[in-house]
Design a protein around this motif. Structure first.
Motif, mmCIF file in Angstrom:
data_model
loop_
_atom_site.group_PDB
_atom_site.id
_atom_site.type_symbol
_atom_site.label_atom_id
_atom_site.label_comp_id
_atom_site.label_asym_id
_atom_site.label_seq_id
_atom_site.Cartn_x
_atom_site.Cartn_y
_atom_site.Cartn_z
ATOM 1 N N GLU A 3 0.854 -1.187 0.000
ATOM 2 C CA GLU A 3 0.000 0.000 0.000
ATOM 3 C C GLU A 3 0.891 1.239 0.000
ATOM 4 O O GLU A 3 1.288 1.717 1.062
ATOM 5 C CB GLU A 3 -0.906 0.008 1.232
ATOM 6 N N PRO A 4 1.204 1.786 -1.169
ATOM 7 C CA PRO A 4 2.142 2.907 -1.222
ATOM 8 C C PRO A 4 1.657 4.165 -0.506
ATOM 9 O O PRO A 4 2.473 4.884 0.077
ATOM 10 C CB PRO A 4 2.343 3.155 -2.710
ATOM 11 N N VAL A 5 0.353 4.428 -0.497
ATOM 12 C CA VAL A 5 -0.139 5.629 0.186
ATOM 13 C C VAL A 5 0.029 5.470 1.692
ATOM 14 O O VAL A 5 0.492 6.392 2.365
ATOM 15 C CB VAL A 5 -1.609 5.934 -0.182
ATOM 16 N N LYS A 6 -0.300 4.308 2.221
ATOM 17 C CA LYS A 6 -0.145 4.074 3.660
ATOM 18 C C LYS A 6 1.330 4.140 4.054
ATOM 19 O O LYS A 6 1.687 4.767 5.056
ATOM 20 C CB LYS A 6 -0.747 2.735 4.060
ATOM 21 N N ALA A 7 2.193 3.523 3.264
ATOM 22 C CA ALA A 7 3.627 3.549 3.555
ATOM 23 C C ALA A 7 4.176 4.973 3.479
ATOM 24 O O ALA A 7 4.971 5.393 4.331
ATOM 25 C CB ALA A 7 4.374 2.643 2.582
ATOM 26 N N ALA A 8 3.749 5.732 2.480
ATOM 27 C CA ALA A 8 4.202 7.120 2.343
ATOM 28 C C ALA A 8 3.676 7.978 3.482
ATOM 29 O O ALA A 8 4.387 8.844 3.999
ATOM 30 C CB ALA A 8 3.761 7.686 0.996
ATOM 31 N N ALA A 9 2.428 7.758 3.878
ATOM 32 C CA ALA A 9 1.861 8.522 4.997
ATOM 33 C C ALA A 9 2.632 8.227 6.283
ATOM 34 O O ALA A 9 2.975 9.152 7.031
ATOM 35 C CB ALA A 9 0.380 8.185 5.176
ATOM 36 N N ASP A 10 2.925 6.964 6.528
ATOM 37 C CA ASP A 10 3.706 6.602 7.715
ATOM 38 C C ASP A 10 5.081 7.265 7.681
ATOM 39 O O ASP A 10 5.549 7.793 8.691
ATOM 40 C CB ASP A 10 3.860 5.083 7.816
ATOM 41 N N ALA A 11 5.727 7.244 6.523
ATOM 42 C CA ALA A 11 7.061 7.833 6.385
ATOM 43 C C ALA A 11 7.039 9.346 6.574
ATOM 44 O O ALA A 11 8.013 9.933 7.051
ATOM 45 C CB ALA A 11 7.650 7.489 5.019
ATOM 46 N N ALA A 12 5.923 9.983 6.209
ATOM 47 C CA ALA A 12 5.819 11.447 6.298
ATOM 48 C C ALA A 12 5.213 11.914 7.614
ATOM 49 O O ALA A 12 5.020 13.121 7.815
ATOM 50 C CB ALA A 12 4.993 11.982 5.131
ATOM 51 N N GLY A 13 4.864 10.998 8.515
ATOM 52 C CA GLY A 13 4.273 11.386 9.790
ATOM 53 C C GLY A 13 2.820 11.801 9.680
ATOM 54 O O GLY A 13 2.325 12.599 10.471
ATOM 55 N N ILE A 14 2.123 11.239 8.712
ATOM 56 C CA ILE A 14 0.716 11.554 8.469
ATOM 57 C C ILE A 14 -0.118 10.371 8.952
ATOM 58 O O ILE A 14 0.229 9.216 8.716
ATOM 59 C CB ILE A 14 0.468 11.815 6.974
ATOM 60 N N SER A 15 -1.226 10.648 9.637
ATOM 61 C CA SER A 15 -2.091 9.593 10.182
ATOM 62 C C SER A 15 -3.167 9.209 9.187
ATOM 63 O O SER A 15 -3.779 10.074 8.552
ATOM 64 C CB SER A 15 -2.757 10.060 11.468
ATOM 65 N N VAL A 16 -3.417 7.916 9.070
ATOM 66 C CA VAL A 16 -4.519 7.403 8.257
ATOM 67 C C VAL A 16 -5.727 7.272 9.177
ATOM 68 O O VAL A 16 -5.712 6.501 10.126
ATOM 69 C CB VAL A 16 -4.165 6.045 7.626
ATOM 70 N N VAL A 17 -6.766 8.063 8.893
ATOM 71 C CA VAL A 17 -7.966 8.076 9.720
ATOM 72 C C VAL A 17 -8.978 7.032 9.257
ATOM 73 O O VAL A 17 -9.628 6.388 10.074
ATOM 74 C CB VAL A 17 -8.617 9.486 9.702
ATOM 75 N N ASP A 18 -9.105 6.852 7.933
ATOM 76 C CA ASP A 18 -10.106 5.947 7.387
ATOM 77 C C ASP A 18 -9.623 5.409 6.049
ATOM 78 O O ASP A 18 -8.935 6.115 5.306
ATOM 79 C CB ASP A 18 -11.436 6.682 7.213
ATOM 80 N N VAL A 19 -9.994 4.177 5.736
ATOM 81 C CA VAL A 19 -9.660 3.548 4.452
ATOM 82 C C VAL A 19 -10.900 2.820 3.952
ATOM 83 O O VAL A 19 -11.535 2.077 4.697
ATOM 84 C CB VAL A 19 -8.509 2.529 4.596
ATOM 85 N N LYS A 20 -11.249 3.064 2.680
ATOM 86 C CA LYS A 20 -12.383 2.379 2.057
ATOM 87 C C LYS A 20 -11.945 1.841 0.703
ATOM 88 O O LYS A 20 -11.228 2.512 -0.031
ATOM 89 C CB LYS A 20 -13.548 3.347 1.855
ATOM 90 N N GLY A 21 -12.403 0.656 0.362
ATOM 91 C CA GLY A 21 -12.147 0.088 -0.954
ATOM 92 C C GLY A 21 -12.944 0.822 -2.016
ATOM 93 O O GLY A 21 -14.052 1.280 -1.757
ATOM 94 N N THR A 22 -12.370 0.942 -3.208
ATOM 95 C CA THR A 22 -13.055 1.637 -4.286
ATOM 96 C C THR A 22 -12.623 1.074 -5.632
ATOM 97 O O THR A 22 -11.521 0.529 -5.756
ATOM 98 C CB THR A 22 -12.786 3.162 -4.229
ATOM 99 N N LEU A 23 -13.484 1.189 -6.624
ATOM 100 C CA LEU A 23 -13.160 0.799 -7.986
ATOM 101 C C LEU A 23 -13.672 1.891 -8.911
ATOM 102 O O LEU A 23 -14.878 2.162 -8.940
ATOM 103 C CB LEU A 23 -13.790 -0.549 -8.357
ATOM 104 N N TRP A 24 -12.762 2.545 -9.617
ATOM 105 C CA TRP A 24 -13.156 3.587 -10.557
ATOM 106 C C TRP A 24 -13.802 2.933 -11.772
ATOM 107 O O TRP A 24 -13.374 1.871 -12.220
ATOM 108 C CB TRP A 24 -11.962 4.412 -10.983
ATOM 109 N N ASN A 25 -14.798 3.586 -12.320
ATOM 110 C CA ASN A 25 -15.497 3.076 -13.495
ATOM 111 C C ASN A 25 -14.725 3.480 -14.748
ATOM 112 O O ASN A 25 -15.137 4.359 -15.488
ATOM 113 C CB ASN A 25 -16.929 3.609 -13.518
ATOM 114 N N MET A 26 -13.582 2.835 -14.955
ATOM 115 C CA MET A 26 -12.717 3.126 -16.097
ATOM 116 C C MET A 26 -12.153 1.820 -16.623
ATOM 117 O O MET A 26 -11.914 0.888 -15.849
ATOM 118 C CB MET A 26 -11.568 4.046 -15.696
ATOM 119 N N ALA A 27 -11.915 1.776 -17.908
ATOM 120 C CA ALA A 27 -11.334 0.578 -18.512
ATOM 121 C C ALA A 27 -9.955 0.304 -17.910
ATOM 122 O O ALA A 27 -9.136 1.209 -17.790
ATOM 123 C CB ALA A 27 -11.206 0.763 -20.020
#
Length: 150
Positions: free
Chosen positions: A41-65
């Protein structure tokens, strides 16, 4: 005031160069991000490295090919800023780049959301608000994560 035929041709060339040259320069300066798989999870890893807290995570699928799934993160920093970051994986460089072209085809306020998009490996990462200090902290960590996996 009348221009000679040579003057008109010169004017057309100057105007053409004024528009074409910046586009060529941007194409040479900015390389496209190579398609490669970034594990985890690059966003979670980057947030941890930058001292940013993850408050909520939801699964999503963009409607794109070519979209294969992703997550939407709610992030906060020690100063109390809040940002939303959506990440979506794509099955090929072509589908990922087509999504970027579609995003750039819309003007702000006319179907284009106000936020920032970056490309990292197989992912498109979209953050809002665009001027969030969280995003400014997150980008260098995301870029580092993308570099370490290539």
């Amino acid at each position: 005031m009348t221009l000679s035929k040579n003057g008109e041709i010169c004017l057309v060339l100057i105007v053409a160069v004024m528009f074409i040259l910046p586009c060529l320069m941007l194409g040479l300066i900015y390389e496209s991000e190579p398609y490669h798989v970034i594990p985890g999870e690059p966003v979670k890893a980057a947030a941890d490295a930058a001292g940013i807290s993850v408050v909520d995570v939801k699964g999503t699928l963009w409607n794109m090919a070519g979209a294969t799934g992703g997550k939407t993160y709610t992030l906060t920093d020690p100063e109390g800023d809040i940002a939303y970051v959506a990440i979506q994986a794509f099955n090929s460089a072509e589908s990922r780049d087509a999504a970027v072209r579609l995003y750039n085809a819309h003007a702000p306020g006319k179907g284009k959301h106000v936020g920032n998009m970056i490309v990292a490996g197989q992912y498109l990462i979209y953050a809002t608000p665009a001027n969030s200090p969280i995003f400014a902290k997150l980008v260098p960590a995301l870029q580092q994560a993308a570099k370490t996996t290539t």
